[in-house]
Design a protein around this motif. Structure first.
Motif, PDB file in Angstrom:
ATOM      1  N   PHE A 182     102.777 -38.678   3.175  1.00 19.54           N
ATOM      2  CA  PHE A 182     101.506 -38.373   2.521  1.00 19.54           C
ATOM      3  C   PHE A 182     101.435 -39.095   1.183  1.00 19.54           C
ATOM      4  CE2 PHE A 182      99.650 -34.145   4.284  1.00 19.54           C
ATOM      5  CZ  PHE A 182      99.690 -34.658   5.568  1.00 19.54           C
ATOM      6  N   PRO A 183     100.228 -39.362   0.681  1.00 22.23           N
ATOM      7  CA  PRO A 183     100.099 -39.942  -0.657  1.00 22.23           C
ATOM      8  C   PRO A 183     100.585 -38.954  -1.713  1.00 22.23           C
ATOM      9  CG  PRO A 183      97.960 -39.231   0.163  1.00 22.23           C
ATOM     10  CD  PRO A 183      98.911 -39.109   1.309  1.00 22.23           C
ATOM     11  N   GLU A 184     100.816 -39.451  -2.900  1.00 22.02           N
ATOM     12  CA  GLU A 184     101.334 -38.591  -3.968  1.00 22.02           C
ATOM     13  C   GLU A 184     100.373 -37.444  -4.273  1.00 22.02           C
ATOM     14  OE1 GLU A 184     102.649 -38.937  -8.693  1.00 22.02           O
ATOM     15  OE2 GLU A 184     102.495 -40.741  -7.450  1.00 22.02           O
ATOM     16  N   LYS A 185      99.066 -37.709  -4.228  1.00 19.50           N
ATOM     17  CA  LYS A 185      98.070 -36.676  -4.481  1.00 19.50           C
ATOM     18  C   LYS A 185      97.094 -36.599  -3.322  1.00 19.50           C
ATOM     19  CE  LYS A 185      97.903 -36.472  -9.550  1.00 19.50           C
ATOM     20  NZ  LYS A 185      97.004 -36.570 -10.739  1.00 19.50           N
ATOM     21  N   SER A 186      96.792 -35.388  -2.903  1.00 17.89           N
ATOM     22  CA  SER A 186      95.742 -35.150  -1.921  1.00 17.89           C
ATOM     23  C   SER A 186      95.086 -33.814  -2.246  1.00 17.89           C
ATOM     24  CB  SER A 186      96.292 -35.157  -0.493  1.00 17.89           C
ATOM     25  OG  SER A 186      97.327 -34.210  -0.335  1.00 17.89           O
ATOM     26  N   TYR A 187      93.970 -33.533  -1.591  1.00 25.26           N
ATOM     27  CA  TYR A 187      93.143 -32.391  -1.981  1.00 25.26           C
ATOM     28  C   TYR A 187      92.653 -31.638  -0.747  1.00 25.26           C
ATOM     29  CZ  TYR A 187      93.104 -34.952  -6.367  1.00 25.26           C
ATOM     30  OH  TYR A 187      93.498 -35.620  -7.494  1.00 25.26           O
ATOM     31  N   ILE A 188      92.202 -30.404  -0.982  1.00 26.59           N
ATOM     32  CA  ILE A 188      91.659 -29.571   0.098  1.00 26.59           C
ATOM     33  C   ILE A 188      90.311 -29.002  -0.333  1.00 26.59           C
ATOM     34  CG2 ILE A 188      92.073 -27.673   1.701  1.00 26.59           C
ATOM     35  CD1 ILE A 188      94.959 -27.575   0.696  1.00 26.59           C
ATOM     36  N   LEU A 189      89.316 -29.124   0.536  1.00 29.49           N
ATOM     37  CA  LEU A 189      88.106 -28.328   0.423  1.00 29.49           C
ATOM     38  C   LEU A 189      88.354 -27.051   1.222  1.00 29.49           C
ATOM     39  CD1 LEU A 189      85.038 -27.872  -0.247  1.00 29.49           C
ATOM     40  CD2 LEU A 189      84.571 -28.947   1.969  1.00 29.49           C
ATOM     41  N   LYS A 190      88.323 -25.897   0.546  1.00 32.72           N
ATOM     42  CA  LYS A 190      88.527 -24.612   1.205  1.00 32.72           C
ATOM     43  C   LYS A 190      87.195 -23.869   1.264  1.00 32.72           C
ATOM     44  CE  LYS A 190      93.306 -23.818  -0.358  1.00 32.72           C
ATOM     45  NZ  LYS A 190      94.213 -22.844  -1.027  1.00 32.72           N
ATOM     46  N   VAL A 191      86.805 -23.449   2.461  1.00 33.67           N
ATOM     47  CA  VAL A 191      85.525 -22.755   2.652  1.00 33.67           C
ATOM     48  C   VAL A 191      85.753 -21.504   3.493  1.00 33.67           C
ATOM     49  CG1 VAL A 191      83.123 -22.975   3.367  1.00 33.67           C
ATOM     50  CG2 VAL A 191      84.391 -25.011   2.670  1.00 33.67           C
ATOM     51  N   ARG A 192      85.241 -20.353   3.004  1.00 31.84           N
ATOM     52  CA  ARG A 192      85.371 -19.086   3.733  1.00 31.84           C
ATOM     53  C   ARG A 192      83.994 -18.474   3.980  1.00 31.84           C
ATOM     54  NH1 ARG A 192      89.824 -15.761   4.023  1.00 31.84           N
ATOM     55  NH2 ARG A 192      88.533 -13.942   3.559  1.00 31.84           N
ATOM     56  N   GLY A 193      83.804 -17.943   5.184  1.00 32.75           N
ATOM     57  CA  GLY A 193      82.545 -17.280   5.498  1.00 32.75           C
ATOM     58  C   GLY A 193      82.594 -16.671   6.888  1.00 32.75           C
ATOM     59  N   LYS A 194      81.555 -15.940   7.237  1.00 37.25           N
ATOM     60  CA  LYS A 194      81.521 -15.257   8.528  1.00 37.25           C
ATOM     61  C   LYS A 194      81.064 -16.152   9.670  1.00 37.25           C
ATOM     62  CE  LYS A 194      81.005 -10.494   6.923  1.00 37.25           C
ATOM     63  NZ  LYS A 194      80.200  -9.251   6.977  1.00 37.25           N
ATOM     64  N   GLY A 195      80.322 -17.188   9.358  1.00 34.91           N
ATOM     65  CA  GLY A 195      79.848 -18.051  10.431  1.00 34.91           C
ATOM     66  C   GLY A 195      79.326 -19.359   9.881  1.00 34.91           C
ATOM     67  N   PHE A 196      79.538 -20.436  10.641  1.00 39.34           N
ATOM     68  CA  PHE A 196      79.138 -21.759  10.184  1.00 39.34           C
ATOM     69  C   PHE A 196      78.329 -22.470  11.259  1.00 39.34           C
ATOM     70  CE2 PHE A 196      82.937 -20.621   7.834  1.00 39.34           C
ATOM     71  CZ  PHE A 196      82.549 -20.908   6.526  1.00 39.34           C
ATOM     72  N   LEU A 197      77.474 -23.364  10.820  1.00 33.48           N
ATOM     73  CA  LEU A 197      76.598 -24.113  11.708  1.00 33.48           C
ATOM     74  C   LEU A 197      77.307 -25.354  12.257  1.00 33.48           C
ATOM     75  CD1 LEU A 197      73.512 -23.894   9.344  1.00 33.48           C
ATOM     76  CD2 LEU A 197      73.814 -22.604  11.464  1.00 33.48           C
ATOM     77  N   ARG A 198      76.689 -25.963  13.250  1.00 32.09           N
ATOM     78  CA  ARG A 198      77.256 -27.166  13.866  1.00 32.09           C
ATOM     79  C   ARG A 198      77.426 -28.276  12.826  1.00 32.09           C
ATOM     80  NH1 ARG A 198      77.525 -29.904  18.864  1.00 32.09           N
ATOM     81  NH2 ARG A 198      76.967 -32.111  18.755  1.00 32.09           N
ATOM     82  N   TYR A 199      78.636 -28.745  12.631  1.00 31.45           N
ATOM     83  CA  TYR A 199      79.003 -29.813  11.689  1.00 31.45           C
ATOM     84  C   TYR A 199      78.804 -29.422  10.223  1.00 31.45           C
ATOM     85  CZ  TYR A 199      79.171 -33.101  15.655  1.00 31.45           C
ATOM     86  OH  TYR A 199      79.472 -33.751  16.824  1.00 31.45           O
TER      87      TYR A 199
END
Length: 252
Positions: A182-199
């Motif tokens: 892995f590269p020295e630095k990487s990141y995460i988008l964290k998303v929480r919810g009850k339901g999500f739409l297509r894409y």
């Protein structure tokens, strides 16, 4: 049954003609475990092609009782290396894995700058431009709360509900997935919810990439989430390989 899988070489969960899917592989593996037992499986939800899951659930119906220890050992020995069965428990006959209340947490892993080692491709998406991560972090927080997500959904049905609540949305440094390639630095988008739409998550991530590049600003995101937005979905969709269904909390 709780599972984990690496989705990089599969065309998503749902069975398809002339495509290798996760559901096909689960049922094929079960066919070697069960002898003279009828069974049917239902997944907790669909995943896109190349999307992985740290936590995924299936509901299994059989016409015979299962020795849980033997079953788990046999299933894992028949699974390909892309899959692992974690646990199994009995549920009431009226239980429905699709309709049961649940909270999902998705992670999107990314890096930017120098091209990544090829071994990182199943887990981490690389953007070759330099990103303003601080601006992306501020933009991600704008998705939290109740909003109208017309612009973050493709091919909705006539009954699609676009007004959704996101419990939390943040970009943080990646300290969950690590490897020497892995590269020295990487990141995460964290998303929480009850339901999500297509894409939805991938459209959100693509928009945040544009913020990081300086092509969009916070005002654009705020306007895109209002009820009076133009309701035309955004065209940029982030690659699927960086997306992971990290956790599902079921209300059993």
């Amino acid at each position: 049954m709780k599972l984990q899988f690496l989705g990089f070489r599969f065309s998503g969960w749902q069975k398809q003609t002339n495509a290798k899917t996760l559901h096909d592989m689960v049922d094929k593996s079960l066919s070697f475990v069960f002898e003279g037992v009828n069974y049917k499986t239902i997944g907790v939800g669909r995943t896109d092609a190349k999307v992985s899951a740290n936590t995924y659930y299936i509901q299994m119906f059989t016409d015979g009782l299962v020795d849980e220890v033997f079953f788990m050992n046999s299933l894992n020995s028949n699974f390909s290396p892309d899959f692992k069965a974690i646990s199994i428990q009995k549920v009431d006959r009226g239980f429905n894995i699709i309709n049961v209340p649940k909270i999902k947490e998705y992670h999107y892993y990314f890096s930017f700058g120098e091209k990544n080692h090829p071994f990182a491709a199943p887990f981490l998406v690389n953007v070759d431009e330099i990103l303003n991560v601080d601006a992306m972090m501020k933009a991600a927080k704008l998705f939290e709360g109740e909003h109208h997500f017309h612009k973050y959904c493709t091919k909705p049905s006539a009954n699609t509900i676009f007004k959704r609540v996101i419990d939390s949305c943040e970009i943080v440094g990646n300290d969950i997935l690590t490897a020497n390639f892995f590269p020295e630095k990487s990141y995460i988008l964290k998303v929480r919810g009850k339901g999500f739409l297509r894409y939805q998550i991938r459209l959100m991530m693509a928009t945040l990439f544009e913020v990081g590049k300086g092509n969009l600003d916070l005002d654009f995101i705020e306007a895109s989430l209002k009820e009076d937005n133009d309701r035309k979905f955004l065209r940029n969709i982030a690659p699927a390989s960086g997306l992971q269904l990290f956790d599902i909390e079921l209300e059993l």
